[in-house]
Write an enzyme that holds these catalytic residues in place. Sequence first.
Site, PDB file in Angstrom:
ATOM      1  N   LYS A 178       0.813  -1.222   0.000  1.00  0.00           N
ATOM      2  CA  LYS A 178       0.000   0.000   0.000  1.00  0.00           C
ATOM      3  C   LYS A 178       0.845   1.269   0.000  1.00  0.00           C
ATOM      4  O   LYS A 178       0.457   2.287  -0.586  1.00  0.00           O
ATOM      5  CB  LYS A 178      -0.964  -0.003   1.189  1.00  0.00           C
ATOM      6  N   ASP A 183     -10.297   2.655   1.478  1.00  0.00           N
ATOM      7  CA  ASP A 183     -10.416   2.192   2.870  1.00  0.00           C
ATOM      8  C   ASP A 183     -10.955   3.285   3.783  1.00  0.00           C
ATOM      9  O   ASP A 183     -11.818   3.040   4.628  1.00  0.00           O
ATOM     10  CB  ASP A 183      -9.047   1.747   3.402  1.00  0.00           C
TER      11      ASP A 183
END
Length: 498
Positions: A292, A329
């Site tokens: 990420k 997210d």
Amino acid sequence: MLCAPLVAESVEEMLHQIKAAKASGADVVELRVDYINSFQPGVDLPRLIEGRVLPVIITYRPNWEGGLYEGDEAARVAALSLAIELQADFIDVELQVAEDFIASQSSKRSSSSTRIIVSNHNYHTTPSSEEIGRLVARMQATGADIIKFVTTANNVVDSANVFRVLAHTQVPTIALVMGQKGLISRLLSPKFGGFLTFGTLSSGKESAPGQPTLTDLVRTYRLREMDCDTRVYGIIGNPVGHSKGPYLHNPAFEAIGYNAVYLPFLVDNLAEFLSVYSAPDFGGFSVTIPFKEDALKCCDEVESSAKAIGAVNTIIRRADGKFVGYNTDCEAAISAIEDGVRESGYHGSQPLSGKLCVVIGAGGAGKALAFGAKHRGARVVIANRNFERAKVLAESVGAEAISLETLSSFQPETGMILANSTSVGMQPNAALKGYSVVFDAVYTPLETRLLREAKESGAVVVSGLEMFIRQAIGQFELFTGQPAPKSVMREIVAKMAP
């Protein structure tokens, strides 16, 4: 075609498995007769071939090519010759002996419909496209009806070498890469023009490393509907085998009639992966641990909130070829928490504004929660086992930091929000009376100890499963540019909930 490799130890069991393969959706079966105990070609081949309910490939693999047969080579060749006489649909002959074998069968082939597959297996590596191209030329020169070359993946990008060659072969070709990192070669075989791909009856019945099941090929990855125009998406991670993404996104693609497939990509180097799989057909990727943060550097552009959070969980390949990074997210978690605040009795338009939000954890998920809550107007406190990490995160988002040990006694007011982003969470029976809403990013089990105790204390609880489904919906809409089939996706997630 979808081929089921059958590795039974008796003729009776193999005949049973042929019927099971047909019921599971196979088009053809490979009968690995080298697995049959005390195999007697003169007796057993007629039973296997004459009573077939599906087309069969007869493979009598010697140990020098990775099989189990250790006997006389002349007897093995004679068995393959008998299979031609018995009109087997296909026989598999290894490249090492193919030229002589095919020459010896010229008279029989004129009166037989059997097609000869010439095969070669590399159990160590995947050569360059140029080396594979030279191998293919040798195989074609034997007079094969079909060629099959199988390599071994040491890197997920190895499959690209095979795809390049597969697109230019002159005869029907089976081209596969063994191992988990080569799984995409099996799943994308129809897209790149492969003659067939292999799917096992069930896990544990593989004839080569990395074979998926027929059920996954037919139901999860929808290989029946795949064609050269199918767009490719997937999840990039390491490990990645546990991902539920394929079971969620593929049915969602089907629900809106979108010609695409979502795959697991077991990646070692993100930059290399994006460089190799940069063709327009590879439309976008979900990004998970440990990439990420790497994705921030690998993208040509990064959306502002993802940049501020310092993590990208979605990469989209734009029409101009540039990779753009997003983070779904954050919005997924914060919107779920806001709905929890509304459930607790709030009726305004800014559920988090002015609220005290305690975030447990200072990793990637904790940073997303802290940034999102702060952006929505909350007062944020970061609690972490490593107090120094909590301080660094707090300073970056304009929050307060406390140690995890002091969290149980941290009750400056009532009506607070607690958001846990770690597997550690709070100590058992911690003071939860001050919280009106408790969110836990962990969703295995569905009701964690933290959520159970929070519910007992009277708080509204929000499961991490809600964050999971919302981030997936966000990714799906970035992938397709269309509204997600939310009810379909929620129904799927409800069924897969632990």
